[in-house]
Design an enzyme around this catalytic site. Structure first.
Site, PDB file in Angstrom:
ATOM      1  N   SER A 152       0.822  -1.221   0.000  1.00 13.82           N
ATOM      2  CA  SER A 152       0.000   0.000   0.000  1.00 13.82           C
ATOM      3  C   SER A 152       0.848   1.259   0.000  1.00 13.82           C
ATOM      4  O   SER A 152       0.315   2.363   0.031  1.00 13.82           O
ATOM      5  CB  SER A 152      -0.942   0.000   1.202  1.00 13.82           C
ATOM      6  OG  SER A 152      -0.215  -0.222   2.392  1.00 13.82           O
ATOM      7  N   ASN A 155      -2.246  -2.405  12.976  1.00 15.47           N
ATOM      8  CA  ASN A 155      -3.708  -2.245  12.938  1.00 15.47           C
ATOM      9  C   ASN A 155      -4.155  -0.970  13.646  1.00 15.47           C
ATOM     10  O   ASN A 155      -5.041  -0.257  13.181  1.00 15.47           O
ATOM     11  CB  ASN A 155      -4.391  -3.452  13.589  1.00 15.47           C
ATOM     12  CG  ASN A 155      -4.067  -4.738  12.860  1.00 15.47           C
ATOM     13  OD1 ASN A 155      -3.465  -4.707  11.787  1.00 15.47           O
ATOM     14  ND2 ASN A 155      -4.439  -5.872  13.442  1.00 15.47           N
ATOM     15  N   THR A 183     -40.055  26.802 -10.081  1.00 15.15           N
ATOM     16  CA  THR A 183     -40.399  25.490  -9.537  1.00 15.15           C
ATOM     17  C   THR A 183     -40.792  24.664 -10.748  1.00 15.15           C
ATOM     18  O   THR A 183     -41.370  25.201 -11.705  1.00 15.15           O
ATOM     19  CB  THR A 183     -41.561  25.557  -8.515  1.00 15.15           C
ATOM     20  OG1 THR A 183     -42.736  25.980  -9.210  1.00 15.15           O
ATOM     21  CG2 THR A 183     -41.271  26.520  -7.373  1.00 15.15           C
ATOM     22  N   HIS A 184     -40.430  23.415 -10.755  1.00  9.73           N
ATOM     23  CA  HIS A 184     -40.623  22.557 -11.935  1.00  9.73           C
ATOM     24  C   HIS A 184     -39.922  23.144 -13.157  1.00  9.73           C
ATOM     25  O   HIS A 184     -40.309  22.877 -14.288  1.00  9.73           O
ATOM     26  CB  HIS A 184     -42.108  22.353 -12.254  1.00  9.73           C
ATOM     27  CG  HIS A 184     -42.939  22.004 -11.066  1.00  9.73           C
ATOM     28  ND1 HIS A 184     -43.216  20.709 -10.690  1.00  9.73           N
ATOM     29  CD2 HIS A 184     -43.526  22.802 -10.129  1.00  9.73           C
ATOM     30  CE1 HIS A 184     -43.957  20.718  -9.596  1.00  9.73           C
ATOM     31  NE2 HIS A 184     -44.152  21.975  -9.227  1.00  9.73           N
ATOM     32  N   SER A 226     -14.035  25.952 -28.380  1.00  9.09           N
ATOM     33  CA  SER A 226     -14.224  24.719 -29.142  1.00  9.09           C
ATOM     34  C   SER A 226     -13.154  24.651 -30.216  1.00  9.09           C
ATOM     35  O   SER A 226     -12.793  25.664 -30.811  1.00  9.09           O
ATOM     36  CB  SER A 226     -15.616  24.727 -29.777  1.00  9.09           C
ATOM     37  OG  SER A 226     -15.637  23.881 -30.909  1.00  9.09           O
ATOM     38  N   LYS A 233     -17.648  29.427 -29.768  1.00  7.06           N
ATOM     39  CA  LYS A 233     -18.010  28.819 -28.490  1.00  7.06           C
ATOM     40  C   LYS A 233     -17.194  29.292 -27.289  1.00  7.06           C
ATOM     41  O   LYS A 233     -16.002  29.518 -27.388  1.00  7.06           O
ATOM     42  CB  LYS A 233     -17.874  27.288 -28.587  1.00  7.06           C
ATOM     43  CG  LYS A 233     -18.850  26.593 -29.502  1.00  7.06           C
ATOM     44  CD  LYS A 233     -20.304  26.689 -29.052  1.00  7.06           C
ATOM     45  CE  LYS A 233     -20.588  25.895 -27.807  1.00  7.06           C
ATOM     46  NZ  LYS A 233     -20.581  24.456 -28.013  1.00  7.06           N
ATOM     47  N   ASN A 257     -17.308  27.562 -23.527  1.00  5.48           N
ATOM     48  CA  ASN A 257     -17.986  26.459 -22.830  1.00  5.48           C
ATOM     49  C   ASN A 257     -17.729  26.478 -21.321  1.00  5.48           C
ATOM     50  O   ASN A 257     -16.639  26.831 -20.882  1.00  5.48           O
ATOM     51  CB  ASN A 257     -17.518  25.118 -23.407  1.00  5.48           C
ATOM     52  CG  ASN A 257     -17.951  24.951 -24.854  1.00  5.48           C
ATOM     53  OD1 ASN A 257     -19.012  25.429 -25.242  1.00  5.48           O
ATOM     54  ND2 ASN A 257     -17.121  24.296 -25.640  1.00  5.48           N
ATOM     55  N   GLU A 292     -18.997  21.979 -15.741  1.00  2.00           N
ATOM     56  CA  GLU A 292     -19.294  20.617 -16.169  1.00  2.00           C
ATOM     57  C   GLU A 292     -18.438  19.594 -15.430  1.00  2.00           C
ATOM     58  O   GLU A 292     -18.906  18.514 -15.065  1.00  2.00           O
ATOM     59  CB  GLU A 292     -19.086  20.494 -17.682  1.00  2.00           C
ATOM     60  CG  GLU A 292     -20.132  21.286 -18.457  1.00  2.00           C
ATOM     61  CD  GLU A 292     -19.757  21.451 -19.916  1.00  2.00           C
ATOM     62  OE1 GLU A 292     -20.508  20.953 -20.759  1.00  2.00           O
ATOM     63  OE2 GLU A 292     -18.716  22.066 -20.210  1.00  2.00           O
ATOM     64  N   TYR A 296      -9.571  -6.376  12.666  1.00  6.89           N
ATOM     65  CA  TYR A 296      -8.885  -5.946  11.456  1.00  6.89           C
ATOM     66  C   TYR A 296      -8.891  -7.036  10.391  1.00  6.89           C
ATOM     67  O   TYR A 296      -8.695  -8.216  10.672  1.00  6.89           O
ATOM     68  CB  TYR A 296      -7.419  -5.560  11.755  1.00  6.89           C
ATOM     69  CG  TYR A 296      -6.692  -5.145  10.482  1.00  6.89           C
ATOM     70  CD1 TYR A 296      -6.808  -3.852   9.980  1.00  6.89           C
ATOM     71  CD2 TYR A 296      -5.942  -6.068   9.749  1.00  6.89           C
ATOM     72  CE1 TYR A 296      -6.197  -3.477   8.791  1.00  6.89           C
ATOM     73  CE2 TYR A 296      -5.326  -5.708   8.554  1.00  6.89           C
ATOM     74  CZ  TYR A 296      -5.462  -4.408   8.086  1.00  6.89           C
ATOM     75  OH  TYR A 296      -4.858  -4.059   6.899  1.00  6.89           O
ATOM     76  N   GLN A 333      -7.521  -2.144   3.992  1.00  7.16           N
ATOM     77  CA  GLN A 333      -6.544  -1.380   3.209  1.00  7.16           C
ATOM     78  C   GLN A 333      -7.227  -0.735   1.998  1.00  7.16           C
ATOM     79  O   GLN A 333      -6.798   0.304   1.526  1.00  7.16           O
ATOM     80  CB  GLN A 333      -5.411  -2.310   2.763  1.00  7.16           C
ATOM     81  CG  GLN A 333      -4.284  -1.612   2.040  1.00  7.16           C
ATOM     82  CD  GLN A 333      -3.061  -2.502   1.897  1.00  7.16           C
ATOM     83  OE1 GLN A 333      -2.367  -2.793   2.868  1.00  7.16           O
ATOM     84  NE2 GLN A 333      -2.808  -2.956   0.689  1.00  7.16           N
TER      85      GLN A 333
HETATM   86  N1  ARG Z   1      -1.370  -1.338   5.072  1.00  6.80           N
HETATM   87  C1  ARG Z   1      -2.270  -1.865   6.035  1.00  6.80           C
HETATM   88  C2  ARG Z   1      -3.649  -1.208   5.868  1.00  6.80           C
HETATM   89  O1  ARG Z   1      -3.770  -0.250   5.218  1.00  6.80           O
HETATM   90  C3  ARG Z   1      -1.751  -1.616   7.405  1.00  6.80           C
HETATM   91  C4  ARG Z   1      -2.240  -2.558   8.424  1.00  6.80           C
HETATM   92  C5  ARG Z   1      -1.650  -3.890   8.202  1.00  6.80           C
HETATM   93  N2  ARG Z   1      -2.025  -4.812   9.236  1.00  6.80           N
HETATM   94  C6  ARG Z   1      -1.885  -6.116   9.083  1.00  6.80           C
HETATM   95  N3  ARG Z   1      -2.237  -6.863  10.075  1.00  6.80           N
HETATM   96  N4  ARG Z   1      -1.430  -6.662   7.981  1.00  6.80           N
HETATM   97  O2  ARG Z   1      -4.635  -1.682   6.376  1.00  6.80           O
END
Ligand code: ARG
Length: 472
Positions: free
Chosen positions: A22, A110, A155-156, A277, A283, A285, A290, A317, A322
């Site tokens: 991660s 965790n 309205t509407h 455009s 144009k 825009n 948007e 957990y 993640q």
């Molecule tokens: N990268 C993990 C997450 O975002 C961190 C926690 C990892 N904990 C574990 N027991 N593997 O959740």
């Protein structure tokens, strides 16, 4: 060194290893990870696990990691770091040797990720509330500049009654104000510290959780370690608050797009926020609008993704959690980038006051006021409504407005009409008639404008107070 290699005999499949990381996205949490680690280290020292010297070198190491990350972006291109927690541990060991490995005593990733995410959401809330105060300030300024100019309210999507342009703009201030308030509410609930919850059952060392919480600016420690390590309610709540904010922005954008079309001609699009455009030379825009409307889709999508991810997860957990990070970051980034642009647009849009005011004077928008004239002269409301409806019908056949009908003709519809009827049909009279709190009578709108300004001032003060605290 991996954070968990002891019990494994075989290396991980390299593709899996890479895929489960991660760090590519949770590096965004680095400053919170460093702050939380500092607080944990202090508690370890108080629990007798770290010596005073070890604490000092850990704190210095953490600071150096933060400084390097800020000054040298390539520092974060770490091919080995699994996540932000692993990254900090690794770098700390590089900087201060084995003492760095003592930092993880009595804690689990965790509780760390749960803490980092709370700190991230809290800081983002403060930032967004600041941006909302700026946006509301700009809308109120623009409202004030339009003075007593009116426009049709629909309205509407059919012409309904005239309102002050300021009254229309202040409607958006109400929405954004509620968004800021919901963010504050979310902040209040999330501001408890999971550190000391361990992996699931609570820390195995006698850590002073009250002290850790206070160090990080939390109101106190969380109450239950199982919940604290598995709870992402604050992420879901935040993402849903952002959905509502995005919905408001999307409705705002849609109205501005409509009103800037040639058919309405109420607004002149600011060139700095529009594009041309490649094909049609004439144009201009409304791209900013948007995209604001379009980005609402991904923000709603993120909120849905988050809720579905957590649905049915057993306590406590699970690595599924993640997956809550990227949608959260995406919604946060999207809005953090968007709000200042919306404010910029709001400051530079041109209101075609003359045309708006003109549009407020046709299309029978004084019909309810006309019926009210009869009601005030004793005609039962339902009959008054019906009489004015008849008058409108005559006008439609003749292609004129109510004020163009001669008095004798009106009097054949109801003897209650007299000459002063014409005065009551004028735009100024119609506006003034809506003289209730929250109504569009000019005096009421002036009052509402200064009330809104006061509320935004107190929002600004609150945000400043949080900022001052965060930097203390
Ligand atoms: N990268 C993990 C997450 O975002 C961190 C926690 C990892 N904990 C574990 N027991 N593997 O959740």
């Amino acid at each position: 060194m991996k954070m968990w290699s002891g019990r494994f005999r075989q290396p991980l499949d390299p593709e899996f290893e890479h895929w489960q990381r991660s760090f590519d996205f949770d590096r965004r949490l680095l400053r919170y990870e460093l702050a939380a680690s500092g607080a944990h280290a202090r508690a370890l020292k108080d629990a007798g696990v770290l010596s005073a010297d070890e604490l000092i070198s850990i704190l210095q190491g953490l600071e150096q990691i933060g400084d390097r990350a800020a000054s040298e972006p390539a520092f974060l291109d770490d091919g080995e770091a699994e996540d932000v927690h692993h990254f900090v541990e690794k770098q700390l060991a590089v900087l201060i040797g084995d003492a760095g490995y003592k930092l993880h005593s009595g804690r689990s990733r965790n509780e760390q990720i749960a803490t980092d995410l709370r700190l991230f959401v809290r800081a983002t809330i403060d930032h967004l509330r600041h941006d909302l105060a700026e946006l509301c300030g700009a809308v109120i300024d623009r409202a004030e500049q339009t003075g007593d100019a009116a426009m049709p309210a629909y309205t509407h999507l059919q012409k309904a009654e005239p309102v002050l342009i300021a009254h229309w703009l202040l409607a958006y201030v109400e929405m954004f104000w509620r968004d800021a308030d919901r963010l504050a509410d979310c902040r209040k609930r999330l501001n408890l510290c999971p550190l000391g919850s361990g992996a699931v059952a609570g820390a195995t060392l006698a850590l002073d959780r009250g002290f850790i919480a206070e160090t990080l600016g939390f109101d106190g420690p969380t109450a239950n370690s199982i919940d604290a390590t598995s709870d992402r309610d604050f992420v879901l709540e935040f993402a849903n608050v952002l959905s509502l904010l995005a919905l408001h922005l999307s409705r705002w954008a849609e109205e501005m797009i409509l009103f800037s079309s040639q058919e309405y001609g109420f607004l002149g699009l600011p060139e700095a926020y529009s594009t041309g455009s490649s094909a049609m030379p004439q144009k201009k825009n409304p791209d900013l609008l948007e995209l604001v409307r379009g980005k609402c889709g991904r923000i709603l999508g993120n909120a849905t993704a988050l809720m579905v991810t957590v649905k049915g997860l057993p306590l406590a957990y699970n690595k599924d959690l993640q997956e809550t990070q990227e949608p959260l970051f995406d919604s946060a980034t999207t809005l953090l980038q968007m709000l200042p642009l919306v404010t910029g647009w709001m400051k530079s849009v041109e209101f075609h006051l003359e045309r708006m005011n003109q549009a407020a004077q046709s299309g029978f928008m004084n019909a309810w006021a006309a019926a009210t004239y009869l009601v005030q002269r004793g005609v039962p409301s339902r009959l008054a409504h019906e009489r004015i409806g008849k008058a409108v019908q005559i006008c439609l056949e003749r292609n004129c407005e109510l004020q163009d009908l001669p008095l004798h003709e009106l009097q054949s519809l109801s003897p209650a009409f007299s000459q002063d009827f014409y005065e009551s049909l004028k735009l100024a009279s119609v506006l003034a008639m809506h003289d209730v709190p929250g109504g569009t009578a000019p005096a009421r709108v002036r009052h509402a404008t200064s009330a809104a300004r006061k509320r935004i001032e107190s929002l600004r003060e609150e945000v400043h107070a949080h900022e001052a605290h965060a930097h203390a």
